[in-house]
Every structure is written in structure tokens, then in C-alpha cells.
Design an enzyme around this catalytic site. Structure first.
Site, mmCIF file in Angstrom:
data_model
loop_
_atom_site.group_PDB
_atom_site.id
_atom_site.type_symbol
_atom_site.label_atom_id
_atom_site.label_comp_id
_atom_site.label_asym_id
_atom_site.label_seq_id
_atom_site.Cartn_x
_atom_site.Cartn_y
_atom_site.Cartn_z
ATOM 1 N N GLY A 160 38.929 42.891 36.804
ATOM 2 C CA GLY A 160 37.604 42.725 37.394
ATOM 3 C C GLY A 160 36.589 43.641 36.742
ATOM 4 N N GLY A 208 39.782 51.538 33.249
ATOM 5 C CA GLY A 208 39.074 50.427 33.871
ATOM 6 C C GLY A 208 39.996 49.250 34.087
ATOM 7 N N GLU A 209 39.527 48.320 34.925
ATOM 8 C CA GLU A 209 40.382 47.192 35.305
ATOM 9 C C GLU A 209 40.751 46.348 34.095
ATOM 10 O OE1 GLU A 209 39.813 44.810 38.586
ATOM 11 O OE2 GLU A 209 39.356 46.414 39.977
ATOM 12 N N GLY A 210 42.036 46.023 33.999
ATOM 13 C CA GLY A 210 42.545 45.219 32.904
ATOM 14 C C GLY A 210 42.977 46.039 31.718
#
Length: 632
Positions: free
Chosen positions: A410, A556-558
């Protein structure tokens, strides 16, 4: 014809092209597969037998094997007699053609044999995937026997391509559809809008990430950008619903089937995972083995229903770009968020670089704006339902594109606050203990903005203190559309038996909501890296997810999951390819060794290779290069 509108597919490819691996991916979701081996001979050729064993090792235990050997008519009979609930994988037609041309087979009518096989395939009610060598691109053989084989195989390929629902050519591990099939680009155009009335897609040009120091990173993948548009009053289309693509649980825009609590989704194998874990202590690896990476091996084994799972080679990174408002976005630099989303769409930036190195592709979905949770419901009931469908369609698109895993990520304004509110509302967690700090570029923390976010979550929880706490209620009141889309992704992935790698607050929040709609979803989820956020660790503990690694990344996301994905793939590959330690074989005893020898002989006599009598065999699917992104 089966539910997703195909029964038969012809998979063509040259030597070592990856055609067998691609064919296996087409039937991977079937509960059981009958593997039809066609070739004979090679018993005195160790290299040939090694190729066969490589095929056997990557086959799920639920598959059965049947040999047609030197009887070409047997293959025709198997296809004609198979029932509508059966799945056949024929690997390959090179061996079948060699048997047809065998001079010792008399009387014979080669043309009649080919015509009979094509007719059986055309009338098949079972799912049938046929693998065949493509020899038409090579030089004309210099021997009469070679020319006869190439001509007969070319004729057979033409006849079966015309009889099958779809035909695909595999070159260097990359599929190119020759006729419209279940995964053909013609049925999922990137340039045209997606058929579902709630989704519109557009292409994004490909760019290559630039690095100032060698070596350069792998080329970035283009991203499919999907922008959902919530219709004010959707008009049901019954005819389209009945003829459209369906999954294990039908999901159609007409509303014939709604996403609601108590859905019965598939579960991973309850035996394969523990058996794979037990096998780890017996394999020939130095030292103490794979350590914490055994968690990933067990997960892969369970989701693939085999003790020797394959490493994921076709991963799709699904990026949900949410847009919250109110106190949830305090301290957010909206221009910086937009920059990162645009980089993901273009396949550049951190996610693009890591995805390129991991051989993954990226699909981006921008959600509509979500209201301020402290002031009232964050989204309407209709918008939440549409967002759930959008997420399900993203998972369905990944499955249709042949991806074997989804990495959920996200990038958005206010996602951390929304995920914290969902965690607090569903588990009773204290928001001030789990809400991530607000960090500005340069490592500066904005504690004033963090307090505004805390106050927004507090007011939202107070507002809904007497409201229903069902899954869709949580999404409508505080979760918003990005959490709803992510929840739909988890539901759709479970329905299609695709594992999901979670990374960050959005995936954890979606997992907490999805478990109240279908408890099976959490069993399809893996947390590759714990990261540093208390929100992720506490939510994972509630879901029963044990992080594979605890490196302490905070990218961070991912990005966290993408960074450790190569290591996890290596562990899964080592666990599957490593044999039992020789010292442990001695503990079996003479009788046990005799049994093992008999079993091995039976396995080696199973000529399951996929090509002609010389060298048309190939290993498992190769890692993908730049992938073509199918629209969600």
C-alpha cells in the site's frame, strides 16, 4: 466447458523453453491432475532419467500418472473417456508422434490417428492441457527419419491447435498466446476498459530505472493502473453475469453472489506443510539447516499441496493507493505520496527497482477518496462492496496472468491511521501503542501530527462504540476503500489458491477484516519480514502469522518483502532439491532400502518427460524476465 470458459489448451515451445512449467501452472489449482506420460525408451540413459526425475520431484503428491507408452490409441481413449470433473496434463505430443511413426506398429494409419486425437480433444468434457515441441523454427532435418518426425509433429500441432480452445507459444519462459485462451491477452486487454462496470484501466509507459553506479538494475516492469469508479446505481446484467468469468466462488457485478461472512473458501493442505517441515531435518544440508526460513518452506508446501514445493517465480506486486481525509492524513506530504504512486505506476523508484530484481511485475489501483473517520462513515456501503469486488478482480487477474503469488502493498495518505483503527476496533489494541510515528524526510519525527492522528482514531472509535462491528461495518465506518480493496484481494487469492505475501499495515488490517468474512484467508498469507512497526507485529500475532525473518527493515509497504524475497526463494528451492542425508538412509535397513529401490524404479519407469525421443525434456519454469501485465 469449464466455469472459466476453457477446457483444452495446447502449449507449444522449444527445448528448455519452460513449456512444461507453464502447462503445470495452468492446472495448479485443480484438486487432482492425471499426468499422462507418452514417451518410451531411455532406460539406459542416465541423463534422460535425471530429466524425468526432475519432473517428478516438482509434481504435487495429489497428481497421478498414466503412461500411454507405445500405444497412441490409449491417449485418445483417455481424453475421450475423462469426465467433466477431471483434469489431464499430457506431456508431451513429441513422444506420442514418435509412437505413431514406430515402424513396428502395424497396421497403422498415421493421418487417422492424428484426426482421432484431434476429434477427442475437440469433444473433451474434461480439462485437458497438451504440451508439444515446436520444431518448425529449426532447420529441416537432414535424415529421412528426422524429416518424417518434424512433418508429422507439425501436422499434429496444427490439428490440435485448431481443436483446442486456446494455444500458447512459450519462448524463453515467456508465454505468447496464439489463439484466445483462458489467459490470452485478447480477453484481458490492457488498452481497453475492464468489463466489470466498477473498474477502468489504462496503460502506463514502460521506463527503466537509472542507477549512477554499476551494475544497472534489471529493467522495470510496466504497471497496470486501475482506477475504480463507483457507479451511483449499478444496473444488473444477468446475461453477462451468467456468461462471464467465474472463480471458485462466483463473483459477478450483477450481485448474484455477494461477499458476506461465512464464505467457504479453499484451505491449503493440512498434511503437506508439516510433512515438509519434518523433511527439513532429514535433507543433506550442512550445519543446522534453514533455520527460520523453514517457515516459508512449510507455507509453500501447504499452499502447493506437495512436500517438495517450487519457489515462486511469477510474483505480482499489487499496490493499493488509498486516499483518506481528516485527521488520518495529518503530517502527510501529499505531493510526495503522489510521486511514489507515480513511480510505482511507471515501474521505477524503490518498488520498481526491487520488483525488477525479483522478476516481479506491478499492478497499481488508485481508490476513490475516503471520508474522515472521526466525522462519520468513511465510505458508503455501496462503495465498500464495489471496492471488495475490485480487490477480488485484482487477485483474479493475477491468477489469469499465470502468477503464482501476490505481494500486497500500500502507498497512500492516511493508511497507517486507518489500519490502526481497524486493529483497535477488531482486537481491542490500544491505538497510542500501535499507531506508527509520523516521519518526515531526513529522519525528523512530527509528534504533533501523530497526536492529531491519535485523536482522529479515538474520536472514530468513540463514534462507533455502539455500532455493529461486522467486517463490512468496520470497512464502512473506519477502514475505508483501500482496506476494502486489500480485503478483496485476500478473499480472491484464497478462492484461486494463490498465496499472498503481506507487508505493512494495509495487509495486516485487511487480514483482520478478511478473517471475519472467510477464516480460511489467513492460511494463504505469509509475513516475510516483521519490520519495525508494533501495529504489524501485534496484528500478525492475532492472525497467527509467524514472520519468516526479523531483520528490522523499514523500507515501506511492499519493499520489505521484496527485499527478502530472493532469500526466501533460495530456501524453498534448496529444501525441495536437496536429497535425504546418506547417513539417514542407513537407518532404513536392508528391507527398507529394497522398498526404496522398488519405489525409485517405479518412479523412473514413469516416463513423464515432455518431448520427443531425443531431448525435448525441460526443467521447472524459469524465473520470468520483464513480464506482461494483465489488467486487473
Amino acid at each position: 466447458m469449464s466455469e472459466d470458459r476453457w477446457n483444452t489448451v495446447l502449449v507449444l515451445g522449444g527445448i528448455r523453453s519452460g513449456k512444461s512449467g507453464f502447462a503445470e501452472s495452468l492446472v495448479a489449482s485443480a484438486p487432482s491432475v492425471r499426468y499422462v506420460a507418452t514417451a518410451v525408451g531411455g532406460e539406459d540413459d542416465p541423463e534422460w532419467l535425471a530429466r524425468i526425475e526432475a519432473h517428478q520431484l516438482r509434481r504435487p503428491q495429489s497428481w497421478t500418472t498414466e503412461e500411454t507408452g507405445g500405444d497412441p490409441a490409449r491417449l485418445t481413449e483417455l481424453i475421450a473417456q475423462a469426465g467433466p470433473d477431471e483434469t489431464l496434463l499430457v506431456d508431451d505430443l513429441g513422444g506420442w508422434v514418435a509412437a505413431v511413426l514406430d515402424p513396428a506398429r502395424q497396421p497403422k494409419d498415421d493421418e487417422a490417428d492424428v484426426a482421432a486425437l484431434a476429434e477427442a480433444v475437440r469433444g473433451a468434457v474434461a480439462r485437458v492441457v497438451l504440451v508439444s515441441p515446436e520444431v518448425g523454427l529449426s532447420l529441416v532435418p537432414v535424415t529421412p527419419v528426422g524429416r518424417a518426425f518434424a512433418d508429422a509433429l507439425g501436422t499434429t500441432n496444427q490439428a490440435l491447435a485448431a481443436a483446442c480452445d486456446g494455444a500458447v507459444l512459450i519462448v524463453a519462459g515467456q508465454p505468447t498466446w496464439l489463439r484466445n485462451g483462458p489467459l490470452a491477452p485478447a480477453q484481458a486487454p490492457v488498452e481497453a476498459p475492464v468489463e466489470a462496470p466498477t473498474v477502468v484501466s489504462r496503460p502506463v509507459p514502460v521506463t527503466t530505472p537509472v542507477t549512477p553506479t554499476p551494475p544497472p538494475p534489471p529493467p522495470a516492469h510496466p504497471a497496470t493502473v486501475v482506477e475504480p469508479v463507483v457507479p451511483a446505481e449499478p444496473e444488473p446484467d444477468l446475461a453477462a453475469a451468467l456468461s462471464g468469468s467465474t472463480m471458485t466462488l462466483p463473483l459477478v457485478a450483477s450481485g448474484l453472489t455477494e461477499i458476506k461472512p461465512g464464505m467457504d473458501l479453499p484451505l491449503p493442505s493440512s498434511d503437506s506443510g508439516p510433512d515438509a517441515r519434518d523433511r527439513l531435518v532429514t535433507i543433506d544440508l550442512p550445519g543446522g539447516g534453514l533455520g527460520a526460513l523453514g517457515e516459508a518452506v512449510e507455507f509453500a508446501a501447504a499452499t502447493q499441496s506437495t512436500v517438495t514445493p517450487r519457489a515462486w517465480v511469477g510474483v505480482r506486486v499489487v499496490v493499493i493507493a488509498g486516499r483518506h481525509t481528516g485527521g488520518a492524513v495529518a503530517g502527510v506530504d501529499t505531493a510526495d505520496v503522489e510521486r511514489r504512486v507515480a513511480e510505482a505506476e511507471a515501474g521505477t523508484g524503490l518498488l520498481g527497482r526491487l520488483a525488477g530484481q525479483a522478476g516481479a511485475d506491478i499492478a497499481v489501483l488508485r481508490t476513490a477518496e475516503t471520508g474522515a473517520m472521526e466525522d462519520g462513515p468513511a465510505a458508503s456501503e455501496e462503495a465498500v462492496e464495489a471496492a471488495l469486488r475490485d480487490g477480488w478482480q485484482l487477485a483474479d487477474g493475477a491468477a489469469d496472468a499465470g502468477r503464482d503469488a501476490i505481494l500486497l502493498a500500500g502507498i497512500g495518505a492516511g493508511t497507517d491511521a486507518a489500519a490502526t483503527a481497524v486493529l483497535a476496533a477488531t482486537t481491542g489494541a490500544e491505538p497510542v501503542a500501535t499507531l506508527p510515528r509520523v516521519q518526515a524526510p531526513g529522519g525528523r519525527f512530527d509528534d504533533a501530527a501523530w497526536m492529531v492522528r491519535c485523536a482522529a482514531i479515538r474520536d472514530a472509535l468513540h463514534r462507533i462504540r455502539q455500532e455493529p462491528r461486522g467486517a463490512t461495518d468496520i470497512l464502512r465506518q473506519i477502514g475505508g476503500l483501500d482496506v476494502a480493496v486489500a480485503t478483496g484481494v485476500l478473499l480472491g487469492a484464497a478462492a484461486r489458491r494463490i498465496p499472498v505475501l503481506l507487508d505493512g499495515p494495509l495487509g495486516i488490517a485487511a487480514g483482520l477484516v478478511a478473517r471475519d468474512l472467510a477464516s480460511q484467508t489467513r492460511h494463504w498469507c505469509l509475513l516475510p519480514e516483521a519490520g519495525t512497526l508494533a501495529l504489524v507485529k501485534q496484528g500478525a500475532d492475532v492472525l497467527g502469522l509467524t514472520p519468516v525473518l526479523q531483520v528490522g527493515l523499514d523500507l515501506g509497504e511492499g519493499a520489505n518483502a521484496l527485499a527478502v524475497l530472493p532469500l526466501i526463494r533460495t530456501a524453498v528451492g534448496l529444501a525441495s532439491a536437496s536429497p535425504v542425508h546418506p547417513a539417514l538412509l542407513d537407518e532404513v535397513g536392508d528391507d527398507g532400502l529394497d522398498d526404496l529401490s522398488d519405489d525409485l524404479s517405479d518412479d523412473l519407469s514413469d516416463d513423464d518427460d515432455d518431448d520427443d525421443l531425443t531431448e525435448f525434456a525441460e526443467p521447472g519454469p524459469h524465473g520470468p524476465g520483464p513480464a506482461t501485465i494483465a489488467s486487473a
